[in-house]
Design a protein around this motif. Structure first.
Motif, short mmCIF file in Angstrom:
data_model
loop_
_atom_site.label_atom_id
_atom_site.label_comp_id
_atom_site.label_asym_id
_atom_site.label_seq_id
_atom_site.Cartn_x
_atom_site.Cartn_y
_atom_site.Cartn_z
N THR A 165 93.41 19.36 33.00
CA THR A 165 92.29 19.24 32.05
C THR A 165 91.40 20.48 32.20
O THR A 165 91.79 21.56 31.78
CB THR A 165 91.50 17.93 32.29
OG1 THR A 165 91.03 17.90 33.65
CG2 THR A 165 92.35 16.71 32.02
N PRO A 219 96.85 15.22 39.05
CA PRO A 219 96.94 16.00 37.81
C PRO A 219 98.38 16.34 37.45
O PRO A 219 99.23 16.53 38.32
CB PRO A 219 96.15 17.28 38.13
CG PRO A 219 95.38 16.98 39.36
CD PRO A 219 96.16 15.95 40.11
N SER A 250 89.03 14.70 32.07
CA SER A 250 89.97 13.59 32.22
C SER A 250 89.39 12.29 31.66
O SER A 250 88.17 12.12 31.58
CB SER A 250 90.31 13.38 33.71
OG SER A 250 89.16 12.99 34.42
N PRO A 289 96.30 13.24 32.93
CA PRO A 289 94.89 13.66 32.84
C PRO A 289 93.91 12.51 32.99
O PRO A 289 93.02 12.31 32.15
CB PRO A 289 94.82 14.29 31.44
CG PRO A 289 95.81 13.51 30.65
CD PRO A 289 96.92 13.14 31.59
N TYR A 290 94.09 11.72 34.03
CA TYR A 290 93.27 10.51 34.21
C TYR A 290 92.62 10.47 35.59
O TYR A 290 93.20 10.95 36.57
CB TYR A 290 94.14 9.25 34.05
CG TYR A 290 94.96 9.27 32.80
CD1 TYR A 290 94.35 9.07 31.56
CD2 TYR A 290 96.33 9.52 32.84
CE1 TYR A 290 95.10 9.12 30.39
CE2 TYR A 290 97.08 9.57 31.67
CZ TYR A 290 96.46 9.38 30.45
OH TYR A 290 97.18 9.45 29.30
N THR A 291 91.43 9.88 35.63
CA THR A 291 90.79 9.54 36.90
C THR A 291 90.73 8.02 36.94
O THR A 291 90.16 7.40 36.03
CB THR A 291 89.35 10.11 36.98
OG1 THR A 291 89.43 11.54 36.84
CG2 THR A 291 88.71 9.77 38.32
N ARG A 315 92.79 11.12 41.36
CA ARG A 315 93.42 11.98 40.35
C ARG A 315 94.76 12.50 40.88
O ARG A 315 94.84 12.93 42.04
CB ARG A 315 92.55 13.21 40.07
CG ARG A 315 91.40 12.99 39.16
CD ARG A 315 91.69 13.23 37.70
NE ARG A 315 91.67 14.62 37.26
CZ ARG A 315 92.63 15.19 36.54
NH1 ARG A 315 93.73 14.56 36.25
NH2 ARG A 315 92.50 16.43 36.12
#
Length: 205
Positions: A36, A124, A183, A98-100, A122
């Motif tokens: 991200t 990535p 994210s 692309p996530y937390t 995370r």
């Protein structure tokens, strides 16, 4: 003076990765690419470095919502309390990505975060941060590098980042132009997943 180091995602240099790991172990701060936006990170085990990042961010360290960058899901049990199989499957479907994900923390959290009940994880979808974590041997604590300019919420050019952060960090890892969408943040501590921030990526719940 921040040093600008070039690193290619297709074939990251072992020599450069070893140097980054050494700087992190010695309490240095790095700026590095993700899937991200560019992130500001340090070794999770170095309280001095953690304090520096909190100071840059203007927050109290024990209250800071930093995320932990992990190489893969095998790092989870180190800092995350036991999760059910549905939660694990959701993580597996969406990571790397692309996530937390906000998850319940356990007693192994660094001492400065002991009062926090949750942790942001995370993994990535970018080889560079995952390789940095692998060479370091443990997760890095991370926060995205915001820009004061309202029009440019995230700076994407590593050379401009290096100029701006020259006196604040030790290394800027040039992995090419970064993104400008952060994210997506999902809270998995309640019975149902909750969207905290919509960012890059379509979450598969």
């Amino acid at each position: 003076m921040a040093e600008l180091l070039k690193l290619y995602e297709e074939n990251p240099s072992e020599k450069v990765l070893l140097k980054i790991a050494r700087v992190l172990k010695n309490g240095g701060l790095i700026i590095y690419p993700t899937d991200t936006v560019y992130g500001l990170g340090c070794d999770i085990k170095n309280n001095n470095a953690l304090s520096k990042i909190a100071k840059i961010r203007g927050v109290k360290l024990e209250k800071a919502n930093f995320s932990f960058i992990c190489e893969d899901l095998s790092n989870l049990s180190e800092y995350v309390a036991q999760i059910d199989s549905n939660t694990f499957k959701l993580l597996k479907r969406n990571l790397p990505g692309p996530y937390t994900f906000i998850l319940p923390g356990n007693n192994n959290l660094p001492s400065v975060f002991k009062k926090k009940k949750t942790v942001g994880i995370r993994v990535p979808d970018n080889v560079i941060p995952r390789e940095i974590v692998r060479y370091l041997g443990n997760p890095i604590v991370s926060t995205s590098i915001k820009d004061e300019d309202d029009l440019l919420e995230y700076t994407t050019d590593p050379e401009l980042i290096a100029e701006k952060w020259d006196k604040l960090v030790d290394l800027v890892i040039d992995g090419g132009f970064g993104g400008n969408v952060a994210s997506t943040v999902i809270d998995l501590t309640a019975p149902q997943p909750t969207l905290i921030r919509e960012g890059k990526g379509n979450i598969e719940i």
